[in-house]
Design an enzyme around this catalytic site. Structure first.
Site, short mmCIF file in Angstrom:
data_model
loop_
_atom_site.label_atom_id
_atom_site.label_comp_id
_atom_site.label_asym_id
_atom_site.label_seq_id
_atom_site.Cartn_x
_atom_site.Cartn_y
_atom_site.Cartn_z
N ASP A 279 0.82 -1.29 0.05
CA ASP A 279 -0.16 0.05 0.05
C ASP A 279 0.81 1.26 0.10
OD1 ASP A 279 -1.95 1.96 0.65
OD2 ASP A 279 -3.29 0.35 1.10
N HIS A 302 1.47 1.91 -3.62
CA HIS A 302 0.61 3.01 -3.97
C HIS A 302 1.38 4.42 -3.85
CE1 HIS A 302 -3.45 0.66 -2.77
NE2 HIS A 302 -2.57 0.39 -3.74
#
Ligand SMILES: *[C@@H]1O[C@H](CO)[C@@H](O)[C@H](O)[C@H]1NC(C)=O
Ligand SMILES: *[C@@H]1O[C@H](CO)[C@@H](O)[C@H](O)[C@H]1NC(C)=O
Ligand SMILES: *[C@@H]1O[C@H](CO)[C@@H](O)[C@H](O)[C@H]1NC(C)=O
Ligand SMILES: *[C@@H]1O[C@H](CO)[C@@H](O)[C@H](O)[C@H]1NC(C)=O
Ligand SMILES: *[C@@H]1O[C@H](CO)[C@@H](O)[C@H](O)[C@H]1NC(C)=O
Ligand SMILES: *[C@@H]1O[C@H](CO)[C@@H](O)[C@H](O)[C@H]1NC(C)=O
Ligand SMILES: *[C@@H]1O[C@H](CO)[C@@H](O)[C@H](O)[C@H]1NC(C)=O
Length: 474
Positions: A279, A302
């Site tokens: 993430d 991310h």
């Protein structure tokens, strides 16, 4: 140590005698124990407790170290080796109590090092190591701390974090070892949901590997933090934090694993860290101010995010953030601010500079319509965003160079784009033009693609009264 010996032979002799007495005493206790108690496990636990609690009394010469153990000199002062507190170091036996006891003993005396020796693995249940402690503690992790591997073996009250450091000041974690969250089972959602279904009151959460709560002046350096069930390193309500030269890795197929997560946290410096996980590499949450993130290598994952902010109409306040000298490859976004519709508060004075991107889907992003469901209600209120500078964002993208989707009701203001040079990567399958929605600010060459130049709206654009009213809540 050497100086101490040379200058002070008499007290060295004294201390050695003290050790001898303690050693004999410990032997006595354990042989009594052995006679009283034939259950091996029980014996082991009692054993630790007595040493852990009994030893620090004659401070300032606390090192109990009665047994000859591998990897440490038992006569060293101020060293609290977990083996001396009954750790097995086989990666299978539960060494939580030994770590806890070593910490508590060191905590009482200060100027001490809690040692987790190299080449051994210590299985640790979720624990809280709690201050306040005497100053200058170092937790030296040269071996590996292992989290329980099965979801089912985690106590359900501990799904928030694994290693919880609370009310700690002037504290350092360092060493050449690792904190291994063994998160594989957690990444398998069906398994977690299965357990969550069985006991209805379990919230939908997964543990953070290492968390600091209400702590101040903490350094985390050199170690590796790997395979966390969720976030790897999290600070909340903490201040004066240094994260230096740490490596965070999770296999690429692990979803939802934040690198570092900051909440209500001030004066954070994160540098020379190599972070790759599923993430956000770094996620800066509400309440953070004065955060400096630099020299990070990030990806895949991310990217670096502020937010998401303002969920469920909450107040979000983030200010004075600097992110610089970062390289990213293969991430979903590069530098991103994301807010929910309906929140209030302000994001202000944020600077992203010298960010090198390679094959990043959308390198520059503001998303004020963040929504984790298929659809979220349109709402007029929004977290205000003002004073965001993008300087020297250079490299390749695969979907869109810039996506600034500001709220309809509250425009983003003073958004500056300086020296942005983004070209489509080879893996790009057709790309979109720069988008700026309700975004006011200035741009300065060089700007590639040139569409960036026409993207921003010029001028103030504020409903200054609206913006002011938002700021009051921060
Ligand atoms: C932390 O260290 C500083 C500087 O050495 C000292 O003034 C302060 O009292 C320490 N705080 C604690 C709680 O140990
Ligand atoms: C922070 O802690 C370190 C040691 O852990 C100490 O040397 C330093 O003085 C402390 N600084 C403050 C401002 O308390
Ligand atoms: C995930 O969990 C399910 C249910 O327990 C199991 O059938 C499946 O094999 C697991 N997958 C992996 C990759 O561990
Ligand atoms: C960074 O950490 C590694 C691993 O512990 C260590 O070998 C190296 O010396 C550290 N580098 C610096 C600059 O401290
Ligand atoms: C913006 O943030 C930086 C870094 O935290 C700080 O040095 C600077 O003073 C802030 N500027 C304003 C106008 O508050
Ligand atoms: C980031 O890089 C710039 C340009 O090389 C340099 O001037 C700046 O000092 C660096 N920042 C930090 C915190 O190292
Ligand atoms: C919200 O507003 C956008 C833009 O005005 C519109 O396209 C969208 O359909 C709206 N969504 C809902 C759920 O009303």
């Amino acid at each position: 140590m050497k100086q101490f010996k040379q200058n002070n032979k008499a007290s060295t002799v004294l201390i050695l005698m003290l050790f001898l007495i303690m050693f004999l005493f410990a032997l006595l206790i354990s042989s009594v124990d052995a006679r009283k108690n034939h259950n091996k496990k029980n014996k082991a636990f009692k054993h630790h407790k007595q040493r852990g609690q009994g030893s620090p009394a004659p401070a300032p010469a606390p090192a109990p170290a009665p047994a000859p153990f591998v990897g440490s000199d038992p006569t060293q002062l101020g060293i609290f080796n977990v083996f001396a507190f009954g750790a097995k170091g086989d990666g299978i036996s539960d060494d939580s109590k030994a770590l806890q006891a070593a910490f508590e003993a060191a905590c009482k005396v200060g100027w001490a090092t809690i040692e987790v020796p190299s080449q051994f693995k210590f299985l640790i249940q979720p624990i809280t190591l709690e201050g306040p402690c005497k100053p200058h503690l170092v937790l030296k992790i040269d071996g590996t701390l292992l989290a329980p591997p099965k979801v089912g073996s985690w106590p359900k009250s501990s799904w928030f974090q694994w290693l919880n450091l609370k009310w700690i000041q002037n504290f350092t974690i360092q060493g050449s070892g690792a904190i291994d969250g063994q998160g594989y089972a957690w990444w398998n959602l069906s398994q977690v949901h299965h357990i969550q279904k069985k006991s209805k009151c379990i919230p939908d959460m997964k543990p953070t590997a290492l968390r600091f709560y209400e702590s101040y002046n903490v350094t985390v350096r050199d170690i590796r933090i790997i395979n966390s069930p969720l976030c790897h390193l999290k600070f909340d309500n903490s201040g004066s934090i240094q994260v230096n030269n740490i490596t965070i890795t999770s296999p690429e197929d692990s979803p939802n694993t934040d690198g570092i997560h900051l909440q209500n946290t001030k004066d954070v410096e994160i540098q020379h860290s190599n972070i790759a996980c599923g993430d956000d590499c770094v996620s800066i949450q509400t309440g953070c101010s004065n955060v400096h993130v630099h020299h990070i290598n990030c990806g895949p994952g991310h990217g670096i995010s502020l937010g998401s902010l303002g969920k469920d109409k909450t107040v979000a306040c983030v200010k004075d953030i600097v992110v610089e000298n970062v390289t990213m490859q293969n991430t979903l976004s590069g530098v991103r601010i994301k807010t929910w519709q309906g929140g209030v508060g302000t994001v202000r004075n944020v600077s992203f500079s010298n960010i090198q991107v390679t094959d990043v889907k959308v390198p520059i992003m503001i998303d004020q319509y963040y929504c984790d469901k298929r659809r979220c209600k349109n709402q007029t209120e929004a977290v205000a965003i003002t004073g965001v500078k993008y300087n020297q964002i250079v490299g390749t993208f695969s979907v869109q160079p810039i996506h600034l989707a500001c709220s309809n009701g509250v425009p983003c203001t003073n958004v500056d784009l300086i020296d942005i040079q983004l070209t489509p990567s080879r893996s790009s399958l057709g790309f979109q033009q720069a988008l700026c929605w309700n975004t006011y600010g200035q741009s300065k060459a060089p700007l590639v693609p040139s569409s960036i130049d026409y993207c921003l709206r010029r001028g103030g654009g504020f409903h200054s009264e609206l913006t002011k009213s938002m700021e009051y809540s921060c």
